[in-house]
Design an enzyme around this catalytic site. Structure first.
Site, short mmCIF file in Angstrom:
data_model
loop_
_atom_site.label_atom_id
_atom_site.label_comp_id
_atom_site.label_asym_id
_atom_site.label_seq_id
_atom_site.Cartn_x
_atom_site.Cartn_y
_atom_site.Cartn_z
N TRP A 184 0.86 -1.18 0.00
CA TRP A 184 0.00 0.00 0.00
C TRP A 184 0.89 1.22 0.00
CZ3 TRP A 184 -0.09 3.98 3.68
CH2 TRP A 184 -1.01 5.00 3.39
N GLU A 225 -3.11 -3.12 -2.01
CA GLU A 225 -4.20 -2.52 -1.24
C GLU A 225 -4.64 -1.18 -1.83
OE1 GLU A 225 -3.14 -1.80 2.83
OE2 GLU A 225 -5.13 -1.04 3.37
N LYS A 227 -7.34 2.25 -2.05
CA LYS A 227 -7.93 3.19 -1.10
C LYS A 227 -8.73 4.24 -1.85
CE LYS A 227 -6.47 5.76 3.02
NZ LYS A 227 -5.40 5.90 4.02
N ASP A 258 -9.30 -3.05 2.57
CA ASP A 258 -9.29 -2.48 3.91
C ASP A 258 -10.69 -1.93 4.18
OD1 ASP A 258 -9.09 -0.36 5.94
OD2 ASP A 258 -6.95 -0.76 5.90
N HIS A 261 -11.47 1.77 3.74
CA HIS A 261 -11.02 2.45 2.52
C HIS A 261 -12.11 2.65 1.47
CE1 HIS A 261 -6.42 1.67 3.00
NE2 HIS A 261 -6.97 2.20 4.06
N HIS A 285 -7.95 -6.24 5.33
CA HIS A 285 -7.47 -5.42 6.42
C HIS A 285 -8.70 -5.08 7.24
CE1 HIS A 285 -3.20 -3.74 5.49
NE2 HIS A 285 -3.23 -5.02 5.74
N ASP A 293 -11.61 6.90 6.99
CA ASP A 293 -10.69 5.79 7.25
C ASP A 293 -10.01 6.01 8.59
OD1 ASP A 293 -8.87 3.67 6.93
OD2 ASP A 293 -7.42 4.97 5.94
N ASP A 295 -9.63 4.03 11.26
CA ASP A 295 -8.87 2.95 11.86
C ASP A 295 -9.18 2.71 13.33
OD1 ASP A 295 -7.10 2.28 9.49
OD2 ASP A 295 -6.66 4.42 9.71
N ASP A 325 -6.14 -4.17 10.96
CA ASP A 325 -5.48 -2.91 10.61
C ASP A 325 -6.23 -1.74 11.23
OD1 ASP A 325 -3.98 -0.89 9.59
OD2 ASP A 325 -4.68 -1.07 7.53
#
Ligand code: RNT
Ligand code: ZN
Length: 418
Positions: A184, A225, A227, A258, A261, A285, A293, A295, A325
């Site tokens: 990524w 990955e 996004k 992810d 994302h 992820h 995003d 997290d 993640d």
């Protein structure tokens, strides 16, 4: 609470619906969740260089006890692992090195830089995964790495990508379990670019160079990955979903999804069958976006439940690899790993325990009323009794007790790091 008694009652109830509980637990026993090491060091790594996180990700908080060295990180992970049932894997970012050699930079990393991780993984029988780190470095020049117009800058990042793949393959070879290596990079533009094509062509060609060296699938599994956007990269992400979906399909790589994302109303669970049915494997992820995003630690919400359900119901365990993640520095970092990993396992367990035969049959017969009734009835089946038994039978503490060893470690070890 009599865990065994409640388990056997639950088994009876599941048996009435044709669900084999023991088989579900066996599947959990063979499904690793790759624990993301970077939750433990706030994604800053151990290069003793730039300690600020760049590339559009953000870690909020300054909870005491962040790991300052790879040894500390391994010690924290070791405690976390005792509270997570099932087989164990750990995923590293490419700047979470043990040692830096004099004058060395990321483009010349070898296993020498990660030797402590390898020895530790061997000792504990952990699998290892890895990802090159294309951010938090001065050569992420005005937000571009592998897609940078300057061939010298691109070369630096290409060499980093190649180095990490080689290290990954060695992890895979020496540990006897393939290493998932995920690419990524944050490349993109804050404002509307004049040229969206050239950077994408450069990214494509740089990636081709990174992936040129072939490794057996028993050693290395490559993933890319995508996004939608990042902070400071709002208007154009070079490695968009469409870029990587087509790139991965052409080069036969794993596609990394992810969960933070995508557009918030997009369903990641829906993407699994769409991708796997066309022959691609997926790296997940597992994350939780809150508005963006962001997290956050994964919780057992509808998104996560639907994810576990899709994997279990279609038996995607060979085609979907799971890696956490998220990064939250406002809470105890070990607790963050443990709570999230256990939630991932709970979502898989619920999926595995789902009585699907009648639901599938009613749908196939066009009887959507029965389908809905069954879907809703399944939500109150006693999976919690199965989860408690799973933890107890694997010598792992139950949910309400996980903080006891974490608090003790916090007092004894983390407090000393202040
Ligand atoms: C960033 C990506 C990437 C990172 C790690 C730390 O948006 O999700 O996987 O989380 O590189
Ligand atoms: Zn990610």
């Amino acid at each position: 609470m009599n865990v065994e008694k409640m388990y056997s009652l639950a088994c009876e109830q599941y048996a009435e619906h044709g669900v084999d509980v023991e088989l579900a637990l066996k599947t959990l026993d063979s499904t690793p969740i790759s624990i993301h090491a970077w939750q433990g060091d706030d994604v800053v790594g151990f290069e003793n260089k730039q300690k600020t996180l760049t590339g559009g990700c953000q870690v909020t908080g300054n909870y005491p006890g962040v790991a300052r060295t790879s040894e500390e990180l391994r010690s924290d992970l070791d405690l976390g692992m005792t509270l997570i049932p099932g087989p164990h894997r750990v995923c590293l970012q490419g700047h979470e090195v043990d040692v830096m050699l004099p004058g060395q930079d990321r483009d010349s990393f070898t296993m020498e830089n990660f030797a402590g991780w390898l020895a530790w993984a061997k000792e504990h029988k952990y699998g290892m995964d890895i990802a090159p780190c294309f951010y938090s470095h001065p050569k992420l020049d005005y937000g571009l790495s592998l897609s940078h117009p300057d061939p010298e800058i691109r070369k630096f990042w290409i060499n980093h990508g190649k180095a990490i793949r080689r290290i990954g393959a060695q992890f895979g070879r020496e540990l006897g379990t393939p290493c998932v290596c995920n690419f990524w990079m944050p490349d993109g533009f804050k404002d509307t670019p004049a040229d969206r094509m050239s950077p994408r062509i450069r990214l494509r060609d740089s990636l081709d160079e990174c992936f040129a060296e072939a490794f057996p699938k028993t050693e290395l599994l490559d993933a890319v990955e995508a996004k939608l956007f990042g902070i400071g990269v709002e208007s154009c992400t070079i490695g968009s979903y469409d870029f990587y979906a087509t790139y991965a399909a052409k080069r036969n790589l794993m596609l990394c999804l992810d969960m933070g994302h995508y557009h918030p109303t997009e369903s990641i669970p829906d993407k699994l069958s769409s991708i796997v049915c066309n022959g691609l494997q997926i790296l997940l992820h597992v994350s939780r976006g809150v508005r963006w995003d962001s997290d956050h630690v994964i919780v057992l919400n509808d998104d996560l439940s639907a994810l576990g359900q899709e994997i279990a119901v279609h038996n995607l365990f060979k085609d979907v690899f799971l890696c956490l993640d998220y990064f939250d520095a406002t809470i105890n970092r070990i607790a963050a790993w443990v709570i999230g990993a256990r939630n991932m396992q709970k979502s898989l367990l619920c999926g595995l325990l789902l009585p699907k035969t009648r639901t599938f049959a009613s749908e196939a017969a066009g009887d959507f009323t029965t389908r809905l009734a069954l879907q809703e009835a399944a939500k109150t089946l006693p999976w919690n009794a199965v989860w408690n038994y799973y933890c107890e039978s694997r010598s792992v503490l139950p949910d309400y007790d996980i903080l006891t060893p974490i608090r003790a470690y916090e007092k004894k070890i983390l407090a000393e790091r202040a």
